[in-house]
Design a protein around this motif. Sequence first.
Motif, PDB file in Angstrom:
ATOM      1  N   GLN A 233       5.258  10.449  -7.383  1.00 14.35           N
ATOM      2  CA  GLN A 233       6.086  10.057  -8.750  1.00 14.35           C
ATOM      3  C   GLN A 233       7.500  10.166  -8.672  1.00 14.35           C
ATOM      4  OE1 GLN A 233       3.628  12.806 -11.583  1.00 14.35           O
ATOM      5  NE2 GLN A 233       2.399  10.980 -11.570  1.00 14.35           N
ATOM      6  N   PRO A 234       8.020   9.489  -7.896  1.00 11.56           N
ATOM      7  CA  PRO A 234       9.504   9.283  -7.715  1.00 11.56           C
ATOM      8  C   PRO A 234      10.267   9.004  -9.037  1.00 11.56           C
ATOM      9  CG  PRO A 234       8.582   7.375  -6.865  1.00 11.56           C
ATOM     10  CD  PRO A 234       7.387   8.126  -7.345  1.00 11.56           C
ATOM     11  N   VAL A 235      11.355   9.310  -9.112  1.00  9.48           N
ATOM     12  CA  VAL A 235      12.265   9.115 -10.271  1.00  9.48           C
ATOM     13  C   VAL A 235      13.754   8.357  -9.833  1.00  9.48           C
ATOM     14  CG1 VAL A 235      11.130  10.511 -11.885  1.00  9.48           C
ATOM     15  CG2 VAL A 235      13.120  11.430 -10.474  1.00  9.48           C
TER      16      VAL A 235
ATOM     17  N   ILE B  80      10.187   0.470  -5.979  1.00  5.98           N
ATOM     18  CA  ILE B  80      10.103  -0.623  -6.657  1.00  5.98           C
ATOM     19  C   ILE B  80      10.710  -1.874  -6.093  1.00  5.98           C
ATOM     20  CG2 ILE B  80      10.529  -1.862  -8.881  1.00  5.98           C
ATOM     21  CD1 ILE B  80       8.326   0.203  -9.389  1.00  5.98           C
TER      22      ILE B  80
ATOM     23  N   LEU C 255       2.663   1.898  -3.404  1.00  6.11           N
ATOM     24  CA  LEU C 255       1.820   2.249  -4.541  1.00  6.11           C
ATOM     25  C   LEU C 255       1.674   3.959  -4.366  1.00  6.11           C
ATOM     26  CD1 LEU C 255      -0.432  -1.085  -4.882  1.00  6.11           C
ATOM     27  CD2 LEU C 255       1.522  -0.113  -6.239  1.00  6.11           C
TER      28      LEU C 255
ATOM     29  N   ILE D 197       4.455   5.875  -5.158  1.00  8.25           N
ATOM     30  CA  ILE D 197       4.418   5.915  -6.815  1.00  8.25           C
ATOM     31  C   ILE D 197       3.236   6.849  -7.127  1.00  8.25           C
ATOM     32  CG2 ILE D 197       4.199   4.643  -8.869  1.00  8.25           C
ATOM     33  CD1 ILE D 197       5.450   2.214  -7.397  1.00  8.25           C
ATOM     34  N   ALA D 198       2.105   6.795  -6.760  1.00 10.78           N
ATOM     35  CA  ALA D 198       1.077   7.616  -7.269  1.00 10.78           C
ATOM     36  C   ALA D 198       1.192   8.985  -6.981  1.00 10.78           C
ATOM     37  CB  ALA D 198      -0.422   6.823  -6.917  1.00 10.78           C
TER      38      ALA D 198
ATOM     39  N   LEU E 194      12.652   5.783  -7.243  1.00 12.07           N
ATOM     40  CA  LEU E 194      11.869   4.955  -7.791  1.00 12.07           C
ATOM     41  C   LEU E 194      12.314   3.521  -7.715  1.00 12.07           C
ATOM     42  CD1 LEU E 194       9.233   4.296  -9.402  1.00 12.07           C
ATOM     43  CD2 LEU E 194      10.435   4.750 -11.547  1.00 12.07           C
TER      44      LEU E 194
ATOM     45  N   LYS F  17       0.848  -1.107  -0.235  1.00 13.66           N
ATOM     46  CA  LYS F  17      -0.034  -0.047  -0.153  1.00 13.66           C
ATOM     47  C   LYS F  17       1.041   1.363   0.016  1.00 13.66           C
ATOM     48  CE  LYS F  17      -4.376  -1.712   2.075  1.00 13.66           C
ATOM     49  NZ  LYS F  17      -5.002  -2.034   3.531  1.00 13.66           N
TER      50      LYS F  17
END
Lengths: 217, 217
Positions: free
Chosen positions: B72-74, B82, B65, B68-69, B78, B62
């Motif tokens: 918006q990591p990069v 992940i 997600l 990420i939503a 990110l 949870k």
Amino acid sequence: MLRTQFEEELDKLHNQFYAMGTEVLAQINRTVRAFVSHDRELAQEIIEKDEIVNNYEVKLEKKSLEIIALQQPVAHDLRTVITVLKASSDVERMGDHALSIAQATIRMKGEVRLKDVEEEISKMGRAVKLMVEETMHAYIKGDDEKAREIAASDKDIDAHYDRIQALAIERIKENPEAIIAGKDYFQVLTYLERIGDYATNICEWVVYLKTGKIIEL
Amino acid sequence: MLRTQFEEELDKLHNQFYAMGTEVLAQINRTVRAFVSHDRELAQEIIEKDEIVNNYEVKLEKKSLEIIALQQPVAHDLRTVITVLKASSDVERMGDHALSIAQATIRMKGEVRLKDVEEEISKMGRAVKLMVEETMHAYIKGDDEKAREIAASDKDIDAHYDRIQALAIERIKENPEAIIAGKDYFQVLTYLERIGDYATNICEWVVYLKTGKIIEL
């Protein structure tokens, strides 16, 4: 209606995942058939095809991560990508277990076998295959109601598992020479049972895809 | 140095994942001990604690997600998210297998046991535990070189697996009454072997975390 490149990419991801599922379904089908018909040639074919499944997984993971990083999808689009990213591991592990069953098939050449146990394993194999098939259908249709039903049916797989184990123990007691095959029966049963668990996991991701909810089925 | 709220969230995610790993490590340790010392009380404790591991997984999924939503990591951020999102399933399944071993421990009460087989299972259990421990260390340090080494050591686990299966088959042939326990030996061996496979998967994610590369170890 014109479709954007992004929508096309998502569709492609979705279809590729379904194609991976179809490939694994075929592997499960073949591996159960090879095991109960003592078909080492077919088993060898399954072992060679495992690479295809692994390649799908790597490709789907790469593509999913690329879409997340470059497109920063939101809402349902993000869920589509996340579902593929997560559920592709479950599908790959089903493939792994199909491979392990094929390896058992090759090992078992010439051992004393138990015909009735193998017939029951064949039945359980068909039930597992059906469960995976329905799971992939629920995925492609985004049918979360069906996904919940399928997950609930995992208890039937578990019932097969318990029943066949008891049967195999009885038969090996009567015929201790069958222990070598017996070891593989117990492990093949475990692999089939776990494939059912993976299908349940995918069902959880179908529910997430549709509702956005992370649940345990 | 001032830390942003986002950085703190990422650190928390990272630490929570490590905490989940530590919990599963303890479960593996306990479950092997319970199995070889026939300790049904300890086995019961493991079964009850499996809920903790499942809760960790749901929470981590949870949270990942959500990050990420919403954020918006990069790049490395990110990858951190992940890695947790993917590897938490591997850790949860290790916990599942620890649970299955505990269930076998409870089933086996009063059956004819094979002392030397159990001693060997205990050794394999220690090797698996060590592998998982090193994997979690490699994760927390982001040490991709170490992760590759650990994954390569999975072949030692496989060697244990082959050796102990052959030993168990010999002993059951001499003593067919031991087939009931034997079934559980074969399945416990399969569970331990798969825990090694999950550790290998996590190692792959440590390499991804560090290098951004999706690989098969």
